[in-house]
Design a protein around this motif. Structure first.
Motif: not given
Length: 709
Positions: A516-526, A555-572
């Motif tokens: 999705s293109d929505a930041q809030q949805i991406q962060e909730l999903c992660l 590819n994201t332009s949101y720092i918070s989404v990028r950080v949440n991606c890293l946190v998610c990978v760390g938990k996985l």
């Protein structure tokens, strides 16, 4: 092992029963019968089997009458009963109405049986009320201790009244045997009229007046070839007449039985003389005889049981009592007051509505049944007002869609709402009120009371946008709104959804959320992905989930989404093996284009291991976008990779891949002192480990060379 033996014997028993009855019946050419689940019809003679149509795999019910059941009757009586059964099914096949049982395949006859197929059926009211003739032993699981909720009774009576109004006014037909045996409950919880064995058509003089010819009675006929006397109107024996009011009397008797554990007002035991005597006693029916009936309905049931047919209401008046006018459901909605009932004038007379039917749940179900007749604006307004009313309930359980409101099968309207998927403006509406109830899991047992019915969650998840939605021109705004609703209620979805459906329905929805293109949805999903990582198999993790997270992170332009991606990978990481980390996770870290402190700390694993590093950060700094973490077991990528024995990063990897990447990061100008110290500490720890391990290796090699000289 005992369970498997019991299951095997049950299946074998069912197959053997069917093989002895159905092989020669033409119904088997198109339908497959599987499990005996219920019984229905006069004397509960029809056995009801769950089954499906072979060509389409569409669910169905197969009704089977075994002729060997008539062996105890003389030959002449057998023919009378068979003719009665045939007549009932032939008449049923001609009728089409939402409250009449739908026939999918007409009656077929063989030497051993009669059979026909209908829409999927749960059971007859007689079975639900405890009458188990021709029901398999042991009793089917769904019938064990089954009790009807009040809203089920209200809604069901409303449906039977609609069916009778259709028969009397449109078809000009009397049923003449309304009783629990001929009212069937389908898998969606709707009450359907069945059993037209004794129906009678009118001789219409003109379009206004109908003449109902009374058939000659045959006192010597077998009981199974006569209407059930316990529910029959008194005029059948007192004046030798009948009319639509006779069916209304039977409906009143049915209401009495519903509130008295299936017992009618009087039991005639098939004796005509007892029936005459009981009919005469009805002239002075005390209200105390109806004490078990719901208080709001008691006076009206007494009116329906009046010995004088002219004083009884007709079917049209009955459905008006329930809030219907001319068979059309009438509701209006107010965001403040919730769901209300319109006061509508009919032929200049004010319509009267019984308090018993003045129920929000009943009115809502009425509206849902006729939902697809309304335009998009009305539908959208209904769901918005439904949500407003539901959130305004003072006590959990008072909401319109609350599970313990007791609709027979709550997924009924949810399954139908999948059709709204093709109308973008309506898609977000049905999902919103359903996701509100945090305690829905406590009531989920009732939702699955019907074997073979879908879960509560699956129809809702099926509303989420898919790739083909572009062909339906579904607006991006509505796609985002739907996904957001489900991401916010993911904990509830996971609680109620079986593991198999998580893989087939919920996980693909999360993939769509990541895209999705929505930041809030991406962060909730992660944030929710790691909570059920154990249910994701290795191929899906490697080929579907990780590539999407990596792509989003890069590819994201949101720092918070990028950080949440890293946190998610760390938990996985704890769910990944060493080679997957080395081949897929670590190589993508240098590809991350940004070097903000928050991103660096996510890479280093300091987000949760060292939260004190960020205590002095500025309010508007990038780190303020990073969600707080209180679980000390959550880790980041390099830190966990360094300390996890299962992953075990080698000195070669640290020396050739990690340290060359970390060293330039240590001179980033955006780092605070604490962040710089954390980074340098990790670098020193890795250098120390490389130094120690390689020194040990060289010392061992040196000692071996010295010994060989």
């Amino acid at each position: 092992m005992d369970f498997l033996n019991k299951l095997s014997s049950t299946v074998s028993s069912t197959v053997s029963q069917l093989s002895g009855v159905l092989p020669g019946n033409p119904v088997t050419r198109e339908f497959e019968a599987t499990t005996h689940i219920a019984s229905a019809g006069p004397g509960l003679l029809w056995k009801v089997y769950r089954g499906y149509k072979k060509s389409t795999k569409q669910d169905a019910s197969i009704f089977v009458f075994e002729k060997r059941q008539l062996e105890r009757w003389p030959r002449g009586d057998r023919d009378i009963i068979l003719d009665s059964l045939r007549r009932g099914v032939h008449q049923l096949t001609k009728l089409r109405h939402p409250q009449i049982l739908t026939v999918q395949h007409p009656l077929e006859e063989s030497r051993e049986s009669l059979a026909f197929a209908t829409e999927p059926v749960f059971a007859s009211l007689a079975n639900i009320l405890g009458w188990t003739e021709n029901v398999p032993t042991p009793l089917p699981t769904q019938l064990h201790n089954f009790k009807l909720f009040e809203v089920e009774i209200k809604y069901g009576l409303l449906q039977v009244g609609e069916g009778l109004a259709f028969l009397h006014n449109d078809v000009k037909l009397l049923h003449r045997n309304i009783c629990p045996e001929v009212v069937l409950v389908n898998l969606q919880g709707a009450w359907k009229i069945f059993g037209f064995d004794f129906c009678q058509h009118s001789n219409c003089v003109d379009d206004v007046q109908s003449v109902w010819v009374f058939p000659e009675s045959c006192p010597g006929a077998p009981l199974l070839a006569q209407p059930r006397l316990d529910y029959l109107a008194p005029e059948y024996c007192l004046t030798k007449t009948h009319s639509p009011s006779s069916d209304i009397f039977s409906l009143g008797m049915l209401i009495h039985a519903l509130y008295h554990n299936g017992r009618p007002l009087h039991d005639c035991n098939g004796d005509w003389q007892v029936f005459k005597r009981r009919s005469a006693e009805l002239k002075s029916l005390p209200l105390t005889k109806l004490q078990g009936v719901a208080q709001g309905l008691r006076e009206y049931v007494k009116m329906m049981l009046n010995v004088t047919p002219e004083l009884r209401p007709d079917a049209h008046q009955f459905i008006k009592w329930a809030g219907l006018v001319d068979g059309t459901r009438v509701c209006c909605f107010s965001p403040r007051a919730g769901l209300k009932v319109k006061s509508v004038k009919l032929h200049s007379q004010q319509r009267e509505v019984i308090d018993f039917f003045e129920d929000v749940g009943v009115k809502t179900l009425n509206y849902l049944d006729s939902l697809f007749q309304w335009d998009n604006l009305q539908k959208s307004q209904f769901y918005k007002d439904l949500k407003a009313h539901d959130e305004g309930a003072a006590v959990p359980g008072e909401g319109v869609c609350e599970p313990n409101d007791g609709a027979v099968c709550p997924p009924q309207h949810l399954v139908d709402l999948r059709q709204l998927h093709q109308r973008g403006v309506l898609v977000p509406c049905p999902a919103t009120p359903q996701g509100r109830h945090e305690d829905a899991g406590a009531h989920s047992g009732k939702f699955s009371a019907y074997e073979g019915s879908q879960s509560l969650i699956t129809p809702l998840v099926c509303l989420t946008p898919r790739v083909e939605d572009k062909l339906l021109h579904l607006p991006d705004t509505f796609c985002a709104q739907i996904l957001l609703i489900f991401m916010q209620k993911m904990e509830l979805l996971l609680k109620l959804t079986p593991a198999a459906e998580i893989k087939t329905d919920v996980l693909p929805m999360l993939y769509r959320a990541l895209e999705s293109d929505a930041q809030q949805i991406q962060e909730l999903c992660l944030s929710v992905l790691p909570t059920f990582a154990g249910l994701i198999d290795y191929p899906a993790m490697k080929n579907a989930l990780l590539p999407r997270i990596k792509k989003l992170c890069v590819n994201t332009s949101y720092i918070s989404v990028r950080v949440n991606c890293l946190v998610c990978v760390g938990k996985l990481l704890e769910h990944l093996d060493k080679w997957l980390v080395l081949d897929e996770v670590l190589p993508f870290l240098p590809q991350i284009p940004s070097r903000e402190p928050a991103v660096l700390m996510g890479i280093l694993g300091m987000l949760v291991l060292c939260p004190h590093l960020f205590s002095n950060m500025q309010h508007n700094s990038p780190l303020s976008l990073v969600p707080a973490a209180n679980n000390s077991t959550d880790t980041g990528i390099y830190k966990l990779s360094l300390t996890d024995k299962k992953l075990g990063i080698t000195k070669e990897v640290m020396a050739t891949k990690i340290l060359p990447f970390l060293m330039p990061l240590s001179i980033e100008n955006g780092l605070t002192l604490n962040q710089f110290n954390a980074l340098i500490s990790l670098i020193k720890e890795m250098v120390s480990r490389v130094e120690g391990e390689h020194r040990t290796k060289l010392e061992q090699l040196n000692s071996i060379q010295a010994e060989s000289k």
